[in-house]
Enzyme design. Structure first.
Site, PDB file in Angstrom:
ATOM      1  CG  HIS A  61       3.188  -4.238 -20.621  1.00  0.00           C
ATOM      2  ND1 HIS A  61       3.971  -5.306 -21.286  1.00  0.00           N
ATOM      3  CD2 HIS A  61       2.723  -3.209 -21.590  1.00  0.00           C
ATOM      4  CE1 HIS A  61       3.799  -4.742 -22.780  1.00  0.00           C
ATOM      5  NE2 HIS A  61       3.012  -3.510 -22.849  1.00  0.00           N
ATOM      6  CG  HIS A  63       0.136  -1.485 -23.450  1.00  0.00           C
ATOM      7  ND1 HIS A  63       1.402  -1.022 -23.239  1.00  0.00           N
ATOM      8  CD2 HIS A  63      -0.558  -0.657 -22.559  1.00  0.00           C
ATOM      9  CE1 HIS A  63       1.467   0.290 -22.816  1.00  0.00           C
ATOM     10  NE2 HIS A  63       0.207   0.464 -22.118  1.00  0.00           N
ATOM     11  CG  ASP A  65       0.585  -5.124 -27.641  1.00  0.00           C
ATOM     12  OD1 ASP A  65       0.301  -4.715 -26.308  1.00  0.00           O
ATOM     13  OD2 ASP A  65       1.652  -4.817 -28.127  1.00  0.00           O
ATOM     14  CG  HIS A  66       2.244  -7.328 -24.180  1.00  0.00           C
ATOM     15  ND1 HIS A  66       3.643  -7.905 -24.486  1.00  0.00           N
ATOM     16  CD2 HIS A  66       2.212  -6.354 -25.012  1.00  0.00           C
ATOM     17  CE1 HIS A  66       4.296  -7.029 -25.069  1.00  0.00           C
ATOM     18  NE2 HIS A  66       3.403  -6.233 -25.602  1.00  0.00           N
ATOM     19  CG  HIS A 136       6.118  -0.083 -21.931  1.00  0.00           C
ATOM     20  ND1 HIS A 136       6.476   0.244 -23.425  1.00  0.00           N
ATOM     21  CD2 HIS A 136       4.846  -0.735 -22.046  1.00  0.00           C
ATOM     22  CE1 HIS A 136       5.446  -0.171 -23.983  1.00  0.00           C
ATOM     23  NE2 HIS A 136       4.634  -0.482 -23.362  1.00  0.00           N
ATOM     24  CG  ASP A 200       5.775  -3.878 -25.295  1.00  0.00           C
ATOM     25  OD1 ASP A 200       6.106  -4.783 -25.636  1.00  0.00           O
ATOM     26  OD2 ASP A 200       4.513  -3.117 -25.596  1.00  0.00           O
ATOM     27  CG  HIS A 259       6.549  -5.652 -29.152  1.00  0.00           C
ATOM     28  ND1 HIS A 259       6.474  -4.378 -29.649  1.00  0.00           N
ATOM     29  CD2 HIS A 259       5.538  -5.992 -28.419  1.00  0.00           C
ATOM     30  CE1 HIS A 259       5.494  -3.641 -29.083  1.00  0.00           C
ATOM     31  NE2 HIS A 259       4.659  -4.899 -28.338  1.00  0.00           N
TER      32      HIS A 259
HETATM   33 ZN   LIG Z   1       3.251  -4.266 -26.872  1.00  0.00          ZN
HETATM   34 ZN   LIG Z   2       3.132  -2.178 -24.307  1.00  0.00          ZN
END
Ligand SMILES: [Zn+2]
Ligand SMILES: [Zn+2]
Length: 298
Positions: A61, A63, A65-66, A136, A200, A259
């Site tokens: 996805h 976000h 952090d990915h 998510h 996530d 995670h």
């Molecule tokens: Zn994440």
């Molecule tokens: Zn996420």
């Protein structure tokens, strides 16, 4: 045969000893990267996974952090002189993300094939990748990576069919040669290898199904304690206990928790919670590596 390297185990923000979400699956001289959080190229180097051998990036996805490591990774591949195309796969919304990523990376000496994941399996080198929906806050998908294994070779059938010995190894590898087909000499397909990456996400039936009897499930375990269950539900994550319970239900062979929330400083309590449901659960740590091979046969 197949090597899995956990490159980062952090969620939301990187910590000095915990990089952001990323996993590498290497087989046959090539590597598939799952997620590419900020700093992933440092993690690749640190844990000895060649960036040069990447052929596919699977994004769960969008976000930060990915994905924030992707423009830098593309630039590094460019400086390495890469010319082979790179495939980047992600869920709905990929187009809107691809444009700024490409703009940040600048001109590249190789093509990037941006491809939106549906539900259909596709090939990534010798692996078959099957995306599946996660729960998510935004469109998000997990990936099941399977390495198929051909049936057992039967020399008796090969001889009876008059197939020259020189062709056997190619038939064994699943190729059709000089009019002879693998079906003439191979038994039914055998159990291959399956690695499932799911973050996530909340625990949900789609993950359980995808992970069924996987050799390895690497899954969201953002919160150590069920005291944070409301937060997990609100933000679309899982607690360690939930992840352990899902792994047990799916009958996986191995479970890696990953995670973690930046608030989790001690992995032991979360691991204990997961192990109450799935005793062999492992708390993923950066650099963890696993070599998987086909089952031995008696
Ligand atoms: Zn994440
Ligand atoms: Zn996420």
């Amino acid at each position: 045969m197949l090597t899995v390297t956990l490159l980062g185990t952090g969620g939301t923000q990187p910590l000095p000893e915990r990089a952001l979400a990323a996993l590498a699956v290497s087989v046959g001289g090539g590597t598939v990267l799952l997620d590419c959080g900020e700093g992933t190229q440092t993690a690749l180097r640190r844990w000895g996974v060649s960036a040069y051998r990447l052929h596919t990036v699977l994004l769960t996805h969008y976000h930060g952090d990915h994905i924030l490591g992707l423009p830098g990774l593309l630039q590094t591949l460019s400086s390495l002189g890469r010319t082979a195309p790179l495939t980047v796969v992600g869920p709905a919304g990929l187009e809107a993300v691809a444009a700024p990523m490409a703009a940040l990376a600048g001109p590249l000496p190789f093509a990037v094939h941006w491809r939106q994941a549906g539900q259909e399996p596709f090939a990534a080198g010798p692996l078959t990748v099957t995306p599946f929906p996660l729960e998510h806050r935004v469109p998000c998908c997990g990936y099941a990576l399977t390495l198929p294994r051909a049936g057992r070779f039967d020399p008796g059938r090969a001889r009876a069919a008059g197939i020259p010995v020189a062709l056997w190894s190619r038939l064994q590898a699943g190729q059709t040669v000089e009019g002879f087909t693998p079906g003439q000499v191979l038994g039914p397909p055998r159990r291959g290898l399956k690695v499932v990456y799911a973050t996530d996400t909340r625990p949900c039936p789609a993950v359980t199904e995808a992970a069924r009897e996987a050799d390895l499930l690497c899954m969201d375990a953002t919160y150590a304690d069920d005291a944070d269950l409301d937060k997990a539900k609100l933000y679309g994550h899982a607690t360690c206990r939930e992840t352990g319970a899902l792994a047990a239900e799916a009958g996986v062979r191995r479970l890696w928790l990953t995670h973690y929330s930046a608030a989790v400083t001690d992995l032991a309590p979360g691991l204990a919670a997961a192990q109450r449901a799935y005793p062999d659960a492992v708390a993923g740590t950066d650099g963890m590596r696993l070599e998987l091979d086909f089952d031995k046969e008696s």
